[in-house]
Design an enzyme around this catalytic site. Structure first.
Site, PDB file in Angstrom:
ATOM      1  N   ARG A 154       7.620  57.865   7.693  1.00  0.00           N
ATOM      2  CA  ARG A 154       9.467  57.324   8.165  1.00  0.00           C
ATOM      3  C   ARG A 154       9.007  55.692   9.041  1.00  0.00           C
ATOM      4  O   ARG A 154       9.884  54.651   8.711  1.00  0.00           O
ATOM      5  CB  ARG A 154      10.106  57.964   9.288  1.00  0.00           C
ATOM      6  N   LYS A 187      15.164  34.959  19.818  1.00  0.00           N
ATOM      7  CA  LYS A 187      16.327  35.714  19.640  1.00  0.00           C
ATOM      8  C   LYS A 187      16.012  37.155  18.511  1.00  0.00           C
ATOM      9  O   LYS A 187      16.478  37.448  18.095  1.00  0.00           O
ATOM     10  CB  LYS A 187      17.119  35.744  19.330  1.00  0.00           C
ATOM     11  N   LYS A 219      16.010  23.726  27.695  1.00  0.00           N
ATOM     12  CA  LYS A 219      17.674  23.702  27.164  1.00  0.00           C
ATOM     13  C   LYS A 219      18.564  22.817  27.741  1.00  0.00           C
ATOM     14  O   LYS A 219      18.253  22.689  28.469  1.00  0.00           O
ATOM     15  CB  LYS A 219      18.280  24.721  26.619  1.00  0.00           C
ATOM     16  N   GLU A 252      16.150  19.322  23.929  1.00  0.00           N
ATOM     17  CA  GLU A 252      17.806  19.653  22.929  1.00  0.00           C
ATOM     18  C   GLU A 252      19.043  18.937  24.234  1.00  0.00           C
ATOM     19  O   GLU A 252      19.564  18.858  24.646  1.00  0.00           O
ATOM     20  CB  GLU A 252      18.513  21.157  24.480  1.00  0.00           C
ATOM     21  N   ASP A 279      22.046  20.387  19.080  1.00  0.00           N
ATOM     22  CA  ASP A 279      22.256  21.487  18.502  1.00  0.00           C
ATOM     23  C   ASP A 279      24.206  21.169  18.790  1.00  0.00           C
ATOM     24  O   ASP A 279      24.830  20.636  19.008  1.00  0.00           O
ATOM     25  CB  ASP A 279      22.568  21.704  20.324  1.00  0.00           C
TER      26      ASP A 279
END
Length: 339
Positions: A154, A187, A219, A252, A279
């Protein structure tokens, strides 16, 4: 895999990518020696030959992750079902079957898991990580202690199914995006980042930064707190110089004006900036298409001075059009994000 009086197939799915295995319960002769498929190009990672090695990380330990996964299954007492029903001397052979077309990934990981559970298990593969597999193909076998196989199966399947799903999607995205190159993001599932990013490499993609430590990424939040793009870049330059650090720096941008501000500041002299993120410059249209005119204009403004990365509204349907704009990279979180 299941132990039964007769062989019975059971399928397991991840992201529409299925791997099927079956295990006979009857005793079988002493195992033959299996010889795995020889890769065209391999490297050794902790005593395992791999066609595609995992990405480097200073603190990540694949063996520790494998042990954690096995301990999660075993708890404090072990596999009660096996202990109660399967004699310790029982041997068996299990086979891996592809239930859908796709890209196989996780073979090297499976080898590490089987060895961790029982070094006496014999494993054979007819395919390598990154190979295409067709539905119905038997591409691997494992032979040895039935208990050991069932303890490992598994955990092996969970990793292989996840990695194969990521690799299959990555290959489709990478093929459609050319000449642009496909990246994932941070992410990833907690504690599975290296595994997920490894699957992206197996599928033909490339890795973005591994974490917060190996690349500066300015960012919108950093830029806002620093008081704007110019202040943020200047602060990074001072910090890197003070601490004698050398690493890529990405900024960014969300508008053409912000792109121009980066170009204006960096045009005054040598800068640490290596990449500009563009972006959400891919605008979705009501008919399902996308408008990439802003993205294309931004790439033309940058004119090869820096690497460029497109982000936002990237799907398998839109990535081909995005790739024609001249952007260097296209990043998409959903290859490794919430599945």
């Amino acid at each position: 895999m299941e132990v039964m009086q007769s062989i019975r197939s059971t399928s397991f799915a991840l992201n529409s990518r299925n791997i099927n295995t079956y295990l006979p319960s009857q005793a079988i002769p002493r195992p033959r020696i299996f010889y795995g498929c020889k890769a065209v190009s391999t490297v050794t990672y902790k005593n395992f030959n791999m066609t595609v090695p995992p990405p480097a990380h200073p603190t990540y330990d694949l063996t520790a992750i494998i042990r954690l996964a096995l301990a999660e299954d075993a708890g404090y007492i072990g596999d009660i079902s096996c202990l109660a029903t399967i004699p310790v001397e029982q041997e068996a052979e299990a086979h891996f079957l592809a239930k859908e077309d796709g890209v196989i990934a996780g073979i090297a990981m499976a080898n590490m898991i089987f060895k961790e559970v029982d070094p006496q298990l014999k494993v054979e593969w007819s395919r390598n990580d990154g190979n295409d597999v067709d539905r119905g193909l038997q591409f691997g076998s494992v032979y040895g202690s039935a208990r050991s196989i069932l303890v490992a199966e598994r955990v092996v399947l969970n990793f292989m199914q996840r990695m194969s799903g990521i690799a299959t999607l990555t290959k489709a995205m990478a093929d459609a995006a050319r000449p642009a190159r496909i990246l994932e993001t941070r992410k990833t599932a907690p504690a599975l980042r290296l595994v997920d990013k490894w699957a992206v490499l197996i599928g033909g993609g490339e890795n973005h930064r591994m974490g917060l430590f190996d690349m500066v990424m300015l960012k919108d939040n950093h830029i806002s707190v620093a008081g704007g793009i110019t202040n943020a870049i200047a602060s990074v330059e001072r910090y890197l110089k003070l601490h004698n650090l050398h690493m890529p720096v990405e900024v960014e941008t969300r508008t053409l004006e912000e792109v121009k501000e980066v170009l204006s500041y960096t045009g005054q002299g040598r800068s640490v900036v290596t990449r500009i993120m563009l972006d959400n410059m891919i605008v979705p249209l009501p008919n399902g298409d996308v408008d990439v005119s802003m993205l294309k204009e931004a790439v033309q403004l940058i004119n090869g001075r820096f690497e460029t990365e497109a982000s936002g509204n990237v799907t398998l349907d839109t990535v081909g059009k995005i790739g024609t704009t001249g952007v260097t990279f296209i990043s998409r979180c959903k290859m490794v994000g919430a599945r």
